[in-house]
Design an enzyme around this catalytic site. Structure first.
Site, mmCIF file in Angstrom:
data_model
loop_
_atom_site.group_PDB
_atom_site.id
_atom_site.type_symbol
_atom_site.label_atom_id
_atom_site.label_comp_id
_atom_site.label_asym_id
_atom_site.label_seq_id
_atom_site.Cartn_x
_atom_site.Cartn_y
_atom_site.Cartn_z
ATOM 1 N N LYS A 247 10.458 -96.850 117.488
ATOM 2 C CA LYS A 247 11.908 -96.963 117.665
ATOM 3 C C LYS A 247 12.704 -96.509 116.447
ATOM 4 O O LYS A 247 13.884 -96.166 116.572
ATOM 5 C CB LYS A 247 12.273 -98.409 118.000
ATOM 6 C CG LYS A 247 11.793 -98.897 119.358
ATOM 7 C CD LYS A 247 12.615 -98.322 120.489
ATOM 8 C CE LYS A 247 12.297 -99.011 121.810
ATOM 9 N NZ LYS A 247 13.162 -98.538 122.906
ATOM 10 N N SER B 136 2.597 -97.332 120.845
ATOM 11 C CA SER B 136 4.022 -97.308 120.537
ATOM 12 C C SER B 136 4.471 -98.332 119.516
ATOM 13 O O SER B 136 5.494 -98.142 118.851
ATOM 14 C CB SER B 136 4.842 -97.476 121.822
ATOM 15 O OG SER B 136 4.471 -98.677 122.481
#
Length: 322
Positions: free
Chosen positions: A58, A305
């Site tokens: 992110k 991720s």
């Protein structure tokens, strides 16, 4: 500094040129993560975005989005279960910007603590109220909204993961990407299909939060309730697609596959034990999918991720993997 979020090009698909422009902003704050062989799982290499300074990919989208804000920006607001909020707080602090994060009350403590550590202000609400509360604060506090996935700047930043994969792997047969709100899969898909059209891009969701698979199957965005999606252990995959991310997935993603809760749990333990990578459940989706379906996928890269997992949960999953 570029355009502010919310301009009238909000619904356009990102291009390779957008992603390449975002790369310079991303390079200032993000780590270029390597591809790690996972021979224990066959023809698999891992892209460990859990090694980023904030523990997740992110940071890329946050960096690209904040770089596009005007110099006069008074501060930013977003909604997040943890990783985007932490990333935005981290990048905002480097710019001296106020950052407010609307957080669902089910968010893991490890993630809320990490967000607060960046200096972000947290507003805790029921999961169904996170987006509406962020919109209200946007207007009442005069802040600029930086959504976790629903904007081209954010998607372009996430797309730098795809640029890095193809700079090292050249033309893998398959790239696996977790899908929650769809920003990562949107950006990676756009980058991969521009540079290596033959490479298959496959998104992975939990069976209990499979709105993207449902959407692509029906040919339009299907919204699952928070009561449905919040059943999964993969908290980063509980959000549903936006119209923008659905359009990207429809254009750039070849297939969405799903995995069970048991498969996700097993993958977290295996990543820690066999590749020495700490992954949160959402980050382990792609490994779970490869273990389930990967015999026919050829040379595969799986994006891990994020790694922001509650220590007690990690201990439980490690014990289960013995």
């Amino acid at each position: 500094m570029g355009r502010a979020l919310g301009d009238n090009d909000r619904m356009r698909l990102v291009t390779l040129a957008d992603i390449e422009r975002a790369a310079s902003a991303v390079a200032e704050v993000a780590v270029r993560t390597p591809l790690l062989p996972a021979d224990w799982a066959g023809r698999l290499r891992l892209k460990p975005e859990n090694l980023q300074p904030v523990g997740a990919f992110k940071i890329r989208g946050a960096a690209a989005a904040i770089a596009a804000l005007p110099e006069s920006a008074p501060g930013v607001v977003t909604h997040s279960s943890g990783n985007h909020g932490r990333a935005l707080g981290h990048v905002a602090a480097s710019r001296g910007l106020r950052c407010v994060v609307v957080v669902p009350d089910s968010a893991p403590k490890v993630k809320t603590d990490a967000m607060r550590a960046t200096g972000a202000e947290l507003v805790i609400v029921p999961g169904s109220q996170r987006e509406s509360t962020a919109e209200r604060l946007r207007h009442s506090e005069g802040l600029l909204l930086v959504p976790p996935y629903d904007h081209p700047d954010v998607i372009a930043g996430q797309g730098t993961v795809g640029l890095e994969i193809l700079s090292e792997a050249e033309a893998p047969d398959t790239v696996l990407v977790p899908v929650g709100g769809g920003g990562l899969a949107s950006g990676v898909g756009a980058a991969v299909k521009a540079l290596s059209p033959r490479t298959r891009v496959i998104g992975v969701e939990p069976e209990l939060a499979a709105d993207a698979a449902d959407s692509l199957r029906q040919g339009h965005r299907v919204v699952w309730s928070t009561e449905a999606t919040y059943r999964t252990i993969a908290d980063g995959a509980r959000t549903t697609l936006s119209e923008l991310t659905f359009a990207h997935l429809d254009a750039f993603v070849d297939e969405i596959v799903t995995v069970t809760e048991a498969e996700i749990r097993a993958a977290v333990g295996l990543l820690a034990r066999r590749s020495r990578l700490v992954s949160e459940p959402t980050g382990a989706l792609t490994t779970a999918a490869h273990l389930k379906y990967g015999d026919s996928w050829g040379d595969t890269v799986a994006v891990v991720s994020g790694g922001n997992v509650e220590p007690t949960l990690l201990a439980e999953l490690l014990m289960a993997a013995t």
